[in-house]
Write a protein that holds these residues in place. Sequence first.
Motif, PDB file in Angstrom:
ATOM      1  N   MET A 180     -18.217  -8.071 -24.766  1.00  0.00           N
ATOM      2  CA  MET A 180     -19.628  -7.809 -24.895  1.00  0.00           C
ATOM      3  C   MET A 180     -20.168  -8.579 -26.096  1.00  0.00           C
ATOM      4  SD  MET A 180     -21.474  -6.090 -22.928  1.00  0.00           S
ATOM      5  CE  MET A 180     -23.188  -5.795 -22.876  1.00  0.00           C
ATOM      6  N   TYR A 181     -21.445  -8.696 -26.184  1.00  0.00           N
ATOM      7  CA  TYR A 181     -22.046  -9.441 -27.276  1.00  0.00           C
ATOM      8  C   TYR A 181     -23.223  -8.668 -27.846  1.00  0.00           C
ATOM      9  CZ  TYR A 181     -25.092 -10.830 -23.427  1.00  0.00           C
ATOM     10  OH  TYR A 181     -25.942 -10.824 -22.350  1.00  0.00           O
ATOM     11  N   GLU A 182     -23.626  -9.071 -29.057  1.00  0.00           N
ATOM     12  CA  GLU A 182     -24.744  -8.432 -29.729  1.00  0.00           C
ATOM     13  C   GLU A 182     -26.046  -8.753 -28.996  1.00  0.00           C
ATOM     14  OE1 GLU A 182     -24.846  -6.571 -32.709  1.00  0.00           O
ATOM     15  OE2 GLU A 182     -22.681  -6.488 -32.416  1.00  0.00           O
ATOM     16  N   PRO A 183     -26.921  -7.774 -28.845  1.00  0.00           N
ATOM     17  CA  PRO A 183     -28.221  -8.076 -28.243  1.00  0.00           C
ATOM     18  C   PRO A 183     -29.073  -8.889 -29.216  1.00  0.00           C
ATOM     19  CG  PRO A 183     -28.131  -5.786 -28.956  1.00  0.00           C
ATOM     20  CD  PRO A 183     -26.759  -6.366 -29.176  1.00  0.00           C
ATOM     21  N   LEU A 184     -30.050  -9.580 -28.686  1.00  0.00           N
ATOM     22  CA  LEU A 184     -30.966 -10.349 -29.516  1.00  0.00           C
ATOM     23  C   LEU A 184     -31.900  -9.416 -30.272  1.00  0.00           C
ATOM     24  CD1 LEU A 184     -32.007 -13.167 -26.994  1.00  0.00           C
ATOM     25  CD2 LEU A 184     -30.327 -13.323 -28.842  1.00  0.00           C
ATOM     26  N   THR A 185     -32.232  -9.802 -31.493  1.00  0.00           N
ATOM     27  CA  THR A 185     -33.252  -9.066 -32.241  1.00  0.00           C
ATOM     28  C   THR A 185     -34.608  -9.395 -31.626  1.00  0.00           C
ATOM     29  OG1 THR A 185     -33.675 -10.853 -33.804  1.00  0.00           O
ATOM     30  CG2 THR A 185     -31.889  -9.292 -34.369  1.00  0.00           C
ATOM     31  N   PRO A 186     -35.643  -8.641 -31.931  1.00  0.00           N
ATOM     32  CA  PRO A 186     -36.974  -8.992 -31.413  1.00  0.00           C
ATOM     33  C   PRO A 186     -37.404 -10.416 -31.791  1.00  0.00           C
ATOM     34  CG  PRO A 186     -37.002  -6.743 -32.231  1.00  0.00           C
ATOM     35  CD  PRO A 186     -35.663  -7.329 -32.614  1.00  0.00           C
ATOM     36  N   GLN A 187     -37.065 -10.860 -33.004  1.00  0.00           N
ATOM     37  CA  GLN A 187     -37.420 -12.222 -33.431  1.00  0.00           C
ATOM     38  C   GLN A 187     -36.644 -13.267 -32.630  1.00  0.00           C
ATOM     39  OE1 GLN A 187     -36.342  -9.777 -35.516  1.00  0.00           O
ATOM     40  NE2 GLN A 187     -38.184  -9.285 -36.680  1.00  0.00           N
ATOM     41  N   GLU A 188     -35.362 -13.011 -32.391  1.00  0.00           N
ATOM     42  CA  GLU A 188     -34.551 -13.944 -31.592  1.00  0.00           C
ATOM     43  C   GLU A 188     -35.047 -13.999 -30.152  1.00  0.00           C
ATOM     44  OE1 GLU A 188     -30.326 -13.410 -34.024  1.00  0.00           O
ATOM     45  OE2 GLU A 188     -30.805 -12.064 -32.357  1.00  0.00           O
ATOM     46  N   LEU A 189     -35.355 -12.846 -29.595  1.00  0.00           N
ATOM     47  CA  LEU A 189     -35.878 -12.797 -28.238  1.00  0.00           C
ATOM     48  C   LEU A 189     -37.199 -13.549 -28.140  1.00  0.00           C
ATOM     49  CD1 LEU A 189     -35.622 -11.790 -25.357  1.00  0.00           C
ATOM     50  CD2 LEU A 189     -36.721  -9.656 -26.074  1.00  0.00           C
ATOM     51  N   ALA A 190     -38.048 -13.410 -29.147  1.00  0.00           N
ATOM     52  CA  ALA A 190     -39.323 -14.141 -29.158  1.00  0.00           C
ATOM     53  C   ALA A 190     -39.076 -15.653 -29.170  1.00  0.00           C
ATOM     54  CB  ALA A 190     -40.158 -13.722 -30.367  1.00  0.00           C
ATOM     55  N   ARG A 191     -38.067 -16.102 -29.912  1.00  0.00           N
ATOM     56  CA  ARG A 191     -37.754 -17.536 -29.962  1.00  0.00           C
ATOM     57  C   ARG A 191     -37.241 -18.039 -28.615  1.00  0.00           C
ATOM     58  NH1 ARG A 191     -33.978 -21.145 -33.238  1.00  0.00           N
ATOM     59  NH2 ARG A 191     -35.235 -23.035 -33.254  1.00  0.00           N
ATOM     60  N   VAL A 192     -36.395 -17.282 -27.956  1.00  0.00           N
ATOM     61  CA  VAL A 192     -35.881 -17.665 -26.639  1.00  0.00           C
ATOM     62  C   VAL A 192     -37.027 -17.665 -25.620  1.00  0.00           C
ATOM     63  CG1 VAL A 192     -34.352 -16.952 -24.754  1.00  0.00           C
ATOM     64  CG2 VAL A 192     -33.518 -16.932 -27.125  1.00  0.00           C
ATOM     65  N   ASN A 193     -37.905 -16.675 -25.689  1.00  0.00           N
ATOM     66  CA  ASN A 193     -39.060 -16.647 -24.784  1.00  0.00           C
ATOM     67  C   ASN A 193     -39.994 -17.824 -25.039  1.00  0.00           C
ATOM     68  OD1 ASN A 193     -38.209 -14.361 -23.420  1.00  0.00           O
ATOM     69  ND2 ASN A 193     -39.325 -12.967 -24.755  1.00  0.00           N
ATOM     70  N   LEU A 194     -40.172 -18.208 -26.304  1.00  0.00           N
ATOM     71  CA  LEU A 194     -40.981 -19.380 -26.634  1.00  0.00           C
ATOM     72  C   LEU A 194     -40.355 -20.638 -26.030  1.00  0.00           C
ATOM     73  CD1 LEU A 194     -43.306 -20.788 -28.143  1.00  0.00           C
ATOM     74  CD2 LEU A 194     -41.799 -20.833 -30.173  1.00  0.00           C
ATOM     75  N   LEU A 195     -39.038 -20.751 -26.120  1.00  0.00           N
ATOM     76  CA  LEU A 195     -38.330 -21.887 -25.507  1.00  0.00           C
ATOM     77  C   LEU A 195     -38.651 -21.964 -24.016  1.00  0.00           C
ATOM     78  CD1 LEU A 195     -35.974 -24.087 -25.806  1.00  0.00           C
ATOM     79  CD2 LEU A 195     -34.512 -22.258 -24.939  1.00  0.00           C
ATOM     80  N   ALA A 196     -38.533 -20.848 -23.309  1.00  0.00           N
ATOM     81  CA  ALA A 196     -38.825 -20.825 -21.869  1.00  0.00           C
ATOM     82  C   ALA A 196     -40.288 -21.171 -21.604  1.00  0.00           C
ATOM     83  CB  ALA A 196     -38.467 -19.466 -21.284  1.00  0.00           C
ATOM     84  N   ASP A 197     -41.188 -20.658 -22.425  1.00  0.00           N
ATOM     85  CA  ASP A 197     -42.610 -20.960 -22.249  1.00  0.00           C
ATOM     86  C   ASP A 197     -42.894 -22.444 -22.444  1.00  0.00           C
ATOM     87  OD1 ASP A 197     -43.073 -18.260 -21.807  1.00  0.00           O
ATOM     88  OD2 ASP A 197     -43.904 -17.891 -23.821  1.00  0.00           O
ATOM     89  N   ILE A 198     -42.274 -23.050 -23.449  1.00  0.00           N
ATOM     90  CA  ILE A 198     -42.486 -24.478 -23.706  1.00  0.00           C
ATOM     91  C   ILE A 198     -41.988 -25.305 -22.530  1.00  0.00           C
ATOM     92  CG2 ILE A 198     -41.732 -26.419 -25.142  1.00  0.00           C
ATOM     93  CD1 ILE A 198     -41.736 -24.383 -27.512  1.00  0.00           C
ATOM     94  N   PHE A 199     -40.793 -24.990 -22.018  1.00  0.00           N
ATOM     95  CA  PHE A 199     -40.277 -25.769 -20.892  1.00  0.00           C
ATOM     96  C   PHE A 199     -41.057 -25.502 -19.606  1.00  0.00           C
ATOM     97  CE2 PHE A 199     -36.893 -26.952 -23.713  1.00  0.00           C
ATOM     98  CZ  PHE A 199     -36.573 -28.230 -23.285  1.00  0.00           C
ATOM     99  N   THR A 200     -41.621 -24.317 -19.473  1.00  0.00           N
ATOM    100  CA  THR A 200     -42.510 -24.067 -18.337  1.00  0.00           C
ATOM    101  C   THR A 200     -43.726 -24.981 -18.437  1.00  0.00           C
ATOM    102  OG1 THR A 200     -41.782 -21.784 -18.104  1.00  0.00           O
ATOM    103  CG2 THR A 200     -43.933 -22.325 -17.174  1.00  0.00           C
ATOM    104  N   ARG A 201     -44.288 -25.075 -19.620  1.00  0.00           N
ATOM    105  CA  ARG A 201     -45.444 -25.956 -19.844  1.00  0.00           C
ATOM    106  C   ARG A 201     -45.074 -27.422 -19.604  1.00  0.00           C
ATOM    107  NH1 ARG A 201     -46.989 -24.749 -25.063  1.00  0.00           N
ATOM    108  NH2 ARG A 201     -45.943 -26.575 -25.880  1.00  0.00           N
ATOM    109  N   ILE A 202     -43.923 -27.849 -20.090  1.00  0.00           N
ATOM    110  CA  ILE A 202     -43.468 -29.224 -19.869  1.00  0.00           C
ATOM    111  C   ILE A 202     -43.345 -29.486 -18.368  1.00  0.00           C
ATOM    112  CG2 ILE A 202     -41.488 -30.788 -20.104  1.00  0.00           C
ATOM    113  CD1 ILE A 202     -41.080 -29.502 -22.931  1.00  0.00           C
ATOM    114  N   GLY A 203     -42.785 -28.528 -17.642  1.00  0.00           N
ATOM    115  CA  GLY A 203     -42.662 -28.677 -16.190  1.00  0.00           C
ATOM    116  C   GLY A 203     -44.006 -28.821 -15.520  1.00  0.00           C
ATOM    117  N   ASP A 204     -44.948 -27.960 -15.896  1.00  0.00           N
ATOM    118  CA  ASP A 204     -46.282 -27.994 -15.291  1.00  0.00           C
ATOM    119  C   ASP A 204     -47.042 -29.273 -15.632  1.00  0.00           C
ATOM    120  OD1 ASP A 204     -45.807 -25.488 -14.203  1.00  0.00           O
ATOM    121  OD2 ASP A 204     -46.970 -24.413 -15.739  1.00  0.00           O
ATOM    122  N   GLU A 205     -46.912 -29.738 -16.862  1.00  0.00           N
ATOM    123  CA  GLU A 205     -47.705 -30.876 -17.325  1.00  0.00           C
ATOM    124  C   GLU A 205     -47.063 -32.233 -17.073  1.00  0.00           C
ATOM    125  OE1 GLU A 205     -48.440 -30.065 -21.465  1.00  0.00           O
ATOM    126  OE2 GLU A 205     -49.779 -28.378 -21.018  1.00  0.00           O
TER     127      GLU A 205
END
Length: 154
Positions: free
Chosen positions: A1-26
């Motif tokens: 098992m592994y440690e869960p992400l902190t809220p700050q880490e989760l926000a960074r991973v979500n930002l990564l996904a959002d940026i690549f979603t935008r790159i895909g769209d644009e």
Amino acid sequence: MYEPLTPQELARVNLLADIFTRIGDERMKDIGLYNHALKVEAVGFRPWEDDNGGKWLAGVLVTPWFMNFLLLPTTAEQLQGADVASKRRVEMPCGEVVFTIGEVEEIGLYLASSLYSPMGRFDVHAMAVTNAWAAVDKFFKVPEVEEPGGPVKP
């Protein structure tokens, strides 16, 4: 098992996904290697500490045009002075992995190891995500080593 992400880490991973979603769209959706059956998703991200004490967020990024295992540094100093597109070898639990240094707006530098590109082999998004989970788990699995003096094969 592994440690869960902190809220700050989760926000960074979500930002990564959002940026690549935008790159895909644009920038990507009108080129031939873009698989319209897929979407961007961050899979299996977890905190990981390397042998040198560097802390990373490690997981797989699925996009309609690639699937990469990523290491996101937790501090800018970890990849300070690194050249984009250069290679870096990292000792993972599974063994040595060769990464390419990438950079994306709002995230900065990161390490990427390509798993699939292009993504045409995946007909549905769930199939890509299932492969991503299997892949991320393999990076954290220590290979089994046969004990010396084991059974002799005839």
